[in-house]
Write a protein that holds these residues in place. Structure first.
Motif, mmCIF file in Angstrom:
data_model
loop_
_atom_site.group_PDB
_atom_site.id
_atom_site.type_symbol
_atom_site.label_atom_id
_atom_site.label_comp_id
_atom_site.label_asym_id
_atom_site.label_seq_id
_atom_site.Cartn_x
_atom_site.Cartn_y
_atom_site.Cartn_z
ATOM 1 N N ILE A 67 0.837 -1.205 0.000
ATOM 2 C CA ILE A 67 0.000 0.000 0.000
ATOM 3 C C ILE A 67 0.871 1.255 0.000
ATOM 4 O O ILE A 67 0.601 2.224 -0.716
ATOM 5 C CB ILE A 67 -0.968 -0.027 1.189
ATOM 6 C CG1 ILE A 67 -1.990 -1.154 1.003
ATOM 7 C CG2 ILE A 67 -1.675 1.316 1.360
ATOM 8 C CD1 ILE A 67 -2.737 -1.525 2.263
ATOM 9 N N ALA A 68 1.946 1.238 0.777
ATOM 10 C CA ALA A 68 2.859 2.381 0.802
ATOM 11 C C ALA A 68 3.529 2.588 -0.557
ATOM 12 O O ALA A 68 3.762 3.728 -0.974
ATOM 13 C CB ALA A 68 3.908 2.176 1.889
ATOM 14 N N ALA A 69 3.821 1.490 -1.252
ATOM 15 C CA ALA A 69 4.493 1.592 -2.547
ATOM 16 C C ALA A 69 3.550 2.052 -3.657
ATOM 17 O O ALA A 69 3.912 2.899 -4.479
ATOM 18 C CB ALA A 69 5.110 0.242 -2.913
ATOM 19 N N TYR A 70 2.352 1.504 -3.702
ATOM 20 C CA TYR A 70 1.440 1.763 -4.817
ATOM 21 C C TYR A 70 0.427 2.882 -4.539
ATOM 22 O O TYR A 70 -0.125 3.452 -5.472
ATOM 23 C CB TYR A 70 0.670 0.484 -5.166
ATOM 24 C CG TYR A 70 1.507 -0.572 -5.812
ATOM 25 C CD1 TYR A 70 2.092 -0.371 -7.055
ATOM 26 C CD2 TYR A 70 1.717 -1.809 -5.190
ATOM 27 C CE1 TYR A 70 2.856 -1.358 -7.664
ATOM 28 C CE2 TYR A 70 2.473 -2.798 -5.784
ATOM 29 C CZ TYR A 70 3.046 -2.566 -7.024
ATOM 30 O OH TYR A 70 3.800 -3.546 -7.614
ATOM 31 N N ARG A 71 0.123 3.145 -3.288
ATOM 32 C CA ARG A 71 -0.897 4.143 -2.916
ATOM 33 C C ARG A 71 -2.203 3.923 -3.702
ATOM 34 O O ARG A 71 -2.654 4.797 -4.445
ATOM 35 C CB ARG A 71 -0.370 5.558 -3.131
ATOM 36 C CG ARG A 71 0.864 5.862 -2.293
ATOM 37 C CD ARG A 71 1.260 7.314 -2.351
ATOM 38 N NE ARG A 71 2.436 7.579 -1.533
ATOM 39 C CZ ARG A 71 2.426 7.783 -0.220
ATOM 40 N NH1 ARG A 71 1.278 7.751 0.430
ATOM 41 N NH2 ARG A 71 3.547 8.010 0.448
ATOM 42 N N PRO A 72 -2.821 2.764 -3.551
ATOM 43 C CA PRO A 72 -4.015 2.444 -4.347
ATOM 44 C C PRO A 72 -5.232 3.243 -3.899
ATOM 45 O O PRO A 72 -5.336 3.663 -2.744
ATOM 46 C CB PRO A 72 -4.225 0.951 -4.061
ATOM 47 C CG PRO A 72 -3.664 0.754 -2.678
ATOM 48 C CD PRO A 72 -2.478 1.666 -2.610
ATOM 49 N N ASP A 73 -6.149 3.435 -4.846
ATOM 50 C CA ASP A 73 -7.465 3.997 -4.512
ATOM 51 C C ASP A 73 -8.408 2.918 -4.004
ATOM 52 O O ASP A 73 -9.374 3.204 -3.302
ATOM 53 C CB ASP A 73 -8.089 4.664 -5.742
ATOM 54 C CG ASP A 73 -7.378 5.954 -6.122
ATOM 55 O OD1 ASP A 73 -6.704 6.543 -5.255
ATOM 56 O OD2 ASP A 73 -7.484 6.366 -7.294
#
Length: 222
Positions: A67-73
């Motif tokens: 989550i920290a790497a991709y910052r998904p919606d």
């Protein structure tokens, strides 16, 4: 990014494969996870099998890194978010509720899998939506069971695909992604899971193995 990714095309659409056994759609900004099986260690212990605790905490730490790497919606679990009814126990649920609270407004969904049905309804405090296959999202038909869906490319889980890398002296089973013409199957995200060997599959599916924190094409698209 602390782990390697490999961008492939599935059904003509870009998909980033992570060495953390997940996939990311960069256009939808959606993180895809198959077969987390959170709380499986609790299920085993409840049935008298003395396995060590900690699998859920380790898997959530890997998920936090993704989550920290991709910052998904949005995050979609492709079935088997939980392993069994005992996964609803306080220890596992407290860890999951704390993880969900850290996400804020990120939308989280689970495509109901067979283990989810056995586990029972998720508590409302977890704020995870349950949807049913095939759930169409962008170009994808998101499923738990691998299948064909007209008009969309299927992304699924359930099979826990693994690939055997062998030499004359030794062999090792590693998780893998498997992409056929109309359906792709993600590896199981949960660390405490088994696997189905796909080396001898008699089709033209592309296979990408996860080994030593890398994603490696061991069988490229036909």
């Amino acid at each position: 990014m602390l782990f390697e990714t490999l961008t492939v095309e599935a059904g003509g659409h870009p998909l980033q494969l992570s060495a953390q056994r997940a996939a990311f759609d960069p256009q939808l900004k959606c993180l895809l996870i198959a077969d987390a099986h959170f709380g499986k260690d609790a299920v085993f212990r409840a049935h008298g099998v003395p396995v060590p605790a900690g699998a859920t905490a380790g898997d959530l730490a890997r998920l936090d890194a993704l989550i920290a790497a991709y910052r998904p919606d949005s995050i979609v679990f492709l079935g088997d978010l939980l392993h069994g009814r005992e996964s609803l126990g306080s220890e596992t649920m407290q860890a999951l509720i704390a993880w969900r609270a850290r996400l804020g407004s990120v939308r989280v969904m689970v495509v109901e899998g067979n283990h989810d049905r056995n586990a029972g309804l998720l508590p409302p405090s977890l704020d995870i939506e349950t949807v049913f296959e095939p759930w169409v999202f962008g170009p994808w038909a998101l499923c738990h069971y691998p299948q064909a869906v007209d008009g969309a490319y299927v992304l699924a889980g359930h099979q826990h695909p693994v690939y055997v890398i062998a030499s004359r002296a030794d062999s090792v089973r590693v998780p893998c992604f498997r992409f056929a013409a109309r359906c792709g199957v993600l590896p199981a995200f949960g660390a405490f899971t088994g696997g189905f060997v796909v080396n001898r599959s008699n089709d033209d599916a592309a296979i990408y193995a996860v080994a030593q924190n890398r994603v490696i094409a061991v069988r490229k698209p036909a």
